[in-house]
Write an enzyme that holds these catalytic residues in place. Structure first.
Site, PDB file in Angstrom:
ATOM      1  N   HIS A  25       0.839  -1.213   0.000  1.00  0.00           N
ATOM      2  CA  HIS A  25       0.000   0.000   0.000  1.00  0.00           C
ATOM      3  C   HIS A  25       0.871   1.259   0.000  1.00  0.00           C
ATOM      4  O   HIS A  25       0.607   2.210  -0.733  1.00  0.00           O
ATOM      5  CB  HIS A  25      -0.882   0.040   1.258  1.00  0.00           C
ATOM      6  N   ARG A  99      -1.711  -6.403  -8.128  1.00  0.00           N
ATOM      7  CA  ARG A  99      -0.586  -7.266  -7.754  1.00  0.00           C
ATOM      8  C   ARG A  99      -0.360  -8.368  -8.775  1.00  0.00           C
ATOM      9  O   ARG A  99       0.751  -8.608  -9.224  1.00  0.00           O
ATOM     10  CB  ARG A  99      -0.836  -7.889  -6.378  1.00  0.00           C
TER      11      ARG A  99
HETATM   12  O1  PNS Z   1      -8.511  -2.952   0.384  1.00  0.00           O
HETATM   13  P1  PNS Z   1      -9.727  -3.561  -0.219  1.00  0.00           P
HETATM   14  O2  PNS Z   1     -10.538  -4.322   0.806  1.00  0.00           O
HETATM   15  O3  PNS Z   1      -9.412  -4.411  -1.432  1.00  0.00           O
HETATM   16  O4  PNS Z   1     -10.613  -2.335  -0.739  1.00  0.00           O
HETATM   17  C1  PNS Z   1     -11.867  -2.565  -1.312  1.00  0.00           C
HETATM   18  C2  PNS Z   1     -12.630  -1.243  -1.509  1.00  0.00           C
HETATM   19  C3  PNS Z   1     -12.747  -0.503  -0.185  1.00  0.00           C
HETATM   20  C4  PNS Z   1     -11.902  -0.367  -2.502  1.00  0.00           C
HETATM   21  C5  PNS Z   1     -14.023  -1.633  -2.062  1.00  0.00           C
HETATM   22  O5  PNS Z   1     -14.594  -2.621  -1.262  1.00  0.00           O
HETATM   23  C6  PNS Z   1     -14.970  -0.441  -2.118  1.00  0.00           C
HETATM   24  O6  PNS Z   1     -14.865   0.393  -2.984  1.00  0.00           O
HETATM   25  N1  PNS Z   1     -15.923  -0.388  -1.156  1.00  0.00           N
HETATM   26  C7  PNS Z   1     -16.915   0.656  -1.065  1.00  0.00           C
HETATM   27  C8  PNS Z   1     -18.294   0.128  -1.480  1.00  0.00           C
HETATM   28  C9  PNS Z   1     -18.471   0.237  -2.990  1.00  0.00           C
HETATM   29  O7  PNS Z   1     -18.340   1.287  -3.568  1.00  0.00           O
HETATM   30  N2  PNS Z   1     -18.796  -0.908  -3.607  1.00  0.00           N
HETATM   31  C10 PNS Z   1     -18.965  -1.001  -5.039  1.00  0.00           C
HETATM   32  C11 PNS Z   1     -17.622  -1.173  -5.747  1.00  0.00           C
HETATM   33  S1  PNS Z   1     -17.785  -0.990  -7.472  1.00  0.00           S
END
Ligand code: PNS
Length: 178
Positions: A25, A99
């Site tokens: 990150h 990744r």
């Molecule tokens: O670090 P992560 O868990 O891979 O991050 C995932 C994240 C937070 C980017 C994703 O879950 C997210 O965008 N969550 C917010 C809810 C949302 O917008 N969902 C629809 C995605 S298209």
């Protein structure tokens, strides 16, 4: 750009669970901070995959400390849809790290959905190859089973991990499962 934004104003949002932040990150944040004038690291309040090991305050504190050296990086959090957050912040781009090839399939879906909902494109940074196998989930699993993760997380995060283990009485912390 066609929305009146000049390049010097481009605001990038780097979203994630950051449970905990890893060197992978931090590598993405470092590179994004040199590409974009403003980078918001956006911590999702309720990660979808599982209950977080670290509270929102802890994830926020770890990131703030790790990002303190970058004067164009700020840390915020959001609930609900990322698309609503980026619209609210008037951000121009979402940044994600990739990744391995298998990350791409779901990330492509998210990128299309986020663009449909917000009009904001997603740009992908290839993870440095030395971090391609690191994930927060793996770090937690290895650390909590007694493995050495010092090469994979910032020193400050290691401190938080140790405190979490001590707080739980030493050896075992239940990891919520997918
Ligand atoms: O670090 P992560 O868990 O891979 O991050 C995932 C994240 C937070 C980017 C994703 O879950 C997210 O965008 N969550 C917010 C809810 C949302 O917008 N969902 C629809 C995605 S298209």
């Amino acid at each position: 750009m066609n929305n009146g934004t000049t390049r010097s104003q481009i605001h990038a949002v780097y979203p994630g669970s950051f449970d905990p932040p890893t060197n992978g990150h931090l590598d993405v944040i470092h590179r994004a901070s040199s590409l974009f004038p403003i980078v918001t690291v956006a911590v999702v309040v309720n990660p979808q995959k599982r209950d977080p090991l670290f509270t929102l305050d802890e994830r926020d504190e770890m990131l703030r400390e790790c990002c303190a050296a970058y004067d164009n990086v700020r840390v915020e959090h959001f609930r609900g849809l990322l698309a609503d957050f980026v619209k609210d912040k008037r951000a121009n781009v979402i940044v994600k790290g990739l990744r391995v090839v298998s990350d791409f399939e779901s990330e492509m879906q998210f990128a299309h959905m986020n663009r449909s909902l917000s009009g904001v494109d997603t740009m992908f940074l290839m993870s440095d190859s030395s971090y391609s196998f690191i994930s927060s989930s793996l770090i937690k699993e290895v650390f909590l089973q007694g493995g050495d993760v010092s090469g994979f997380v910032p020193e400050r995060v290691l401190h938080f991990l140790r405190a979490k283990r001590q707080h739980s009485g030493g050896s075992h912390v239940d990891l919520p499962r997918h």
